[in-house]
Design a protein around this motif. Structure first.
Motif, PDB file in Angstrom:
ATOM      1  N   ILE A  42       0.831  -1.205   0.000  1.00 15.62           N
ATOM      2  CA  ILE A  42       0.000   0.000   0.000  1.00 15.62           C
ATOM      3  C   ILE A  42       0.864   1.252   0.000  1.00 15.62           C
ATOM      4  CG2 ILE A  42      -1.599   1.349   1.431  1.00 15.62           C
ATOM      5  CD1 ILE A  42      -3.034  -1.337   2.010  1.00 15.62           C
ATOM      6  N   GLU A  43       1.943   1.221   0.763  1.00 16.47           N
ATOM      7  CA  GLU A  43       2.856   2.368   0.763  1.00 16.47           C
ATOM      8  C   GLU A  43       3.423   2.603  -0.634  1.00 16.47           C
ATOM      9  OE1 GLU A  43       5.707   1.517   3.843  1.00 16.47           O
ATOM     10  OE2 GLU A  43       4.177   1.640   5.410  1.00 16.47           O
ATOM     11  N   ARG A  44       3.743   1.530  -1.341  1.00 15.65           N
ATOM     12  CA  ARG A  44       4.263   1.664  -2.716  1.00 15.65           C
ATOM     13  C   ARG A  44       3.212   2.300  -3.622  1.00 15.65           C
ATOM     14  NH1 ARG A  44       7.544   3.233  -6.347  1.00 15.65           N
ATOM     15  NH2 ARG A  44       7.559   1.995  -8.232  1.00 15.65           N
ATOM     16  N   GLU A  45       1.974   1.878  -3.503  1.00 17.84           N
ATOM     17  CA  GLU A  45       0.906   2.468  -4.323  1.00 17.84           C
ATOM     18  C   GLU A  45       0.730   3.952  -3.999  1.00 17.84           C
ATOM     19  OE1 GLU A  45      -0.188   0.923  -6.854  1.00 17.84           O
ATOM     20  OE2 GLU A  45       0.251  -1.161  -6.343  1.00 17.84           O
ATOM     21  N   ILE A  46       0.879   4.316  -2.733  1.00 20.85           N
ATOM     22  CA  ILE A  46       0.791   5.725  -2.343  1.00 20.85           C
ATOM     23  C   ILE A  46       1.949   6.512  -2.958  1.00 20.85           C
ATOM     24  CG2 ILE A  46       1.001   7.307  -0.366  1.00 20.85           C
ATOM     25  CD1 ILE A  46      -0.771   5.283   1.184  1.00 20.85           C
ATOM     26  N   GLU A  47       3.122   5.890  -3.027  1.00 25.49           N
ATOM     27  CA  GLU A  47       4.262   6.532  -3.697  1.00 25.49           C
ATOM     28  C   GLU A  47       3.948   6.783  -5.171  1.00 25.49           C
ATOM     29  OE1 GLU A  47       7.612   3.957  -3.137  1.00 25.49           O
ATOM     30  OE2 GLU A  47       7.583   4.194  -0.971  1.00 25.49           O
ATOM     31  N   ILE A  48       3.366   5.798  -5.826  1.00 27.72           N
ATOM     32  CA  ILE A  48       3.018   5.931  -7.250  1.00 27.72           C
ATOM     33  C   ILE A  48       1.997   7.046  -7.440  1.00 27.72           C
ATOM     34  CG2 ILE A  48       1.864   4.789  -9.195  1.00 27.72           C
ATOM     35  CD1 ILE A  48       3.200   2.149  -8.142  1.00 27.72           C
ATOM     36  N   ASN A  67      -6.227  18.811  -2.671  1.00 26.24           N
ATOM     37  CA  ASN A  67      -5.108  18.260  -1.899  1.00 26.24           C
ATOM     38  C   ASN A  67      -3.957  17.744  -2.761  1.00 26.24           C
ATOM     39  OD1 ASN A  67      -6.509  18.712   0.593  1.00 26.24           O
ATOM     40  ND2 ASN A  67      -7.686  16.856   0.186  1.00 26.24           N
ATOM     41  N   ALA A  68      -3.817  18.233  -3.972  1.00 34.22           N
ATOM     42  CA  ALA A  68      -2.769  17.746  -4.873  1.00 34.22           C
ATOM     43  C   ALA A  68      -1.387  17.896  -4.237  1.00 34.22           C
ATOM     44  CB  ALA A  68      -2.822  18.478  -6.206  1.00 34.22           C
ATOM     45  N   ARG A  69      -1.126  19.030  -3.642  1.00 32.46           N
ATOM     46  CA  ARG A  69       0.191  19.251  -3.031  1.00 32.46           C
ATOM     47  C   ARG A  69       0.417  18.302  -1.852  1.00 32.46           C
ATOM     48  NH1 ARG A  69       4.727  20.122  -4.900  1.00 32.46           N
ATOM     49  NH2 ARG A  69       5.577  18.914  -3.239  1.00 32.46           N
ATOM     50  N   ASP A  73       3.347  15.609  -1.139  1.00 33.31           N
ATOM     51  CA  ASP A  73       4.071  15.639   0.136  1.00 33.31           C
ATOM     52  C   ASP A  73       4.014  14.284   0.851  1.00 33.31           C
ATOM     53  OD1 ASP A  73       4.674  18.290  -0.359  1.00 33.31           O
ATOM     54  OD2 ASP A  73       3.156  19.083   1.028  1.00 33.31           O
ATOM     55  N   THR A  74       2.880  13.608   0.751  1.00 37.36           N
ATOM     56  CA  THR A  74       2.744  12.290   1.367  1.00 37.36           C
ATOM     57  C   THR A  74       3.685  11.298   0.705  1.00 37.36           C
ATOM     58  OG1 THR A  74       0.447  12.715   1.998  1.00 37.36           O
ATOM     59  CG2 THR A  74       1.140  10.413   1.895  1.00 37.36           C
ATOM     60  N   ARG A  75       3.782  11.368  -0.598  1.00 34.25           N
ATOM     61  CA  ARG A  75       4.721  10.506  -1.328  1.00 34.25           C
ATOM     62  C   ARG A  75       6.141  10.726  -0.823  1.00 34.25           C
ATOM     63  NH1 ARG A  75       9.251  11.649  -4.111  1.00 34.25           N
ATOM     64  NH2 ARG A  75       9.741  10.248  -5.798  1.00 34.25           N
ATOM     65  N   ASN A  76       6.521  11.999  -0.681  1.00 32.49           N
ATOM     66  CA  ASN A  76       7.859  12.316  -0.210  1.00 32.49           C
ATOM     67  C   ASN A  76       8.093  11.807   1.215  1.00 32.49           C
ATOM     68  OD1 ASN A  76       8.392  13.542  -2.649  1.00 32.49           O
ATOM     69  ND2 ASN A  76       7.831  15.579  -1.919  1.00 32.49           N
TER      70      ASN A  76
END
Length: 111
Positions: A42-48, A67-69, A73-76
């Motif tokens: 799930i973390e990987r999908e959030i990164e994508i 909430n695009a930014r 930021d969550t990905r980072n």
């Protein structure tokens, strides 16, 4: 809308679908929390999702996605702060934010 943006929007949709598939219909935070493979997937999908959103914003900074930014930021945070990832925050994103994002994405993709 540029074809490249649609491709990234589709990538986001695929990642959201993957997260939903991973969790199934019996969503249980405690099962999520104790399953390292599930958490990492799930973390990987959030990164994508975050990377695709970053690319969209580089092409069209005026793209109207709520909430695009914060998505970028969550990905980072997940990538660079991997040792500080909080399961409760990720679960909140899954439960509250992803359904909202999916609705927005579907409107852009006309699906």
């Amino acid at each position: 809308m540029k074809r490249e943006i649609k491709k990234y929007l589709f990538d986001i949709k695929v990642s959201i679908d993957s997260i939903n598939d991973y969790l199934g219909s019996d969503r249980n935070f405690f099962e999520y929390q104790k399953n390292k493979l599930l958490r990492r997937g799930i973390e990987r999908e959030i990164e994508i999702i975050g990377e695709a959103m970053s690319r969209i914003l580089k092409i069209d900074p005026t793209m109207r996605i709520q909430n695009a930014r914060q998505i970028v930021d969550t990905r980072n945070w997940v990538i660079h702060g991997y040792d500080k990832v909080d399961d409760v925050i990720i679960w909140g994103i899954i439960s509250k934010n992803l359904p909202e994002l999916e609705k927005e994405i579907l409107q852009y993709l006309d699906l």
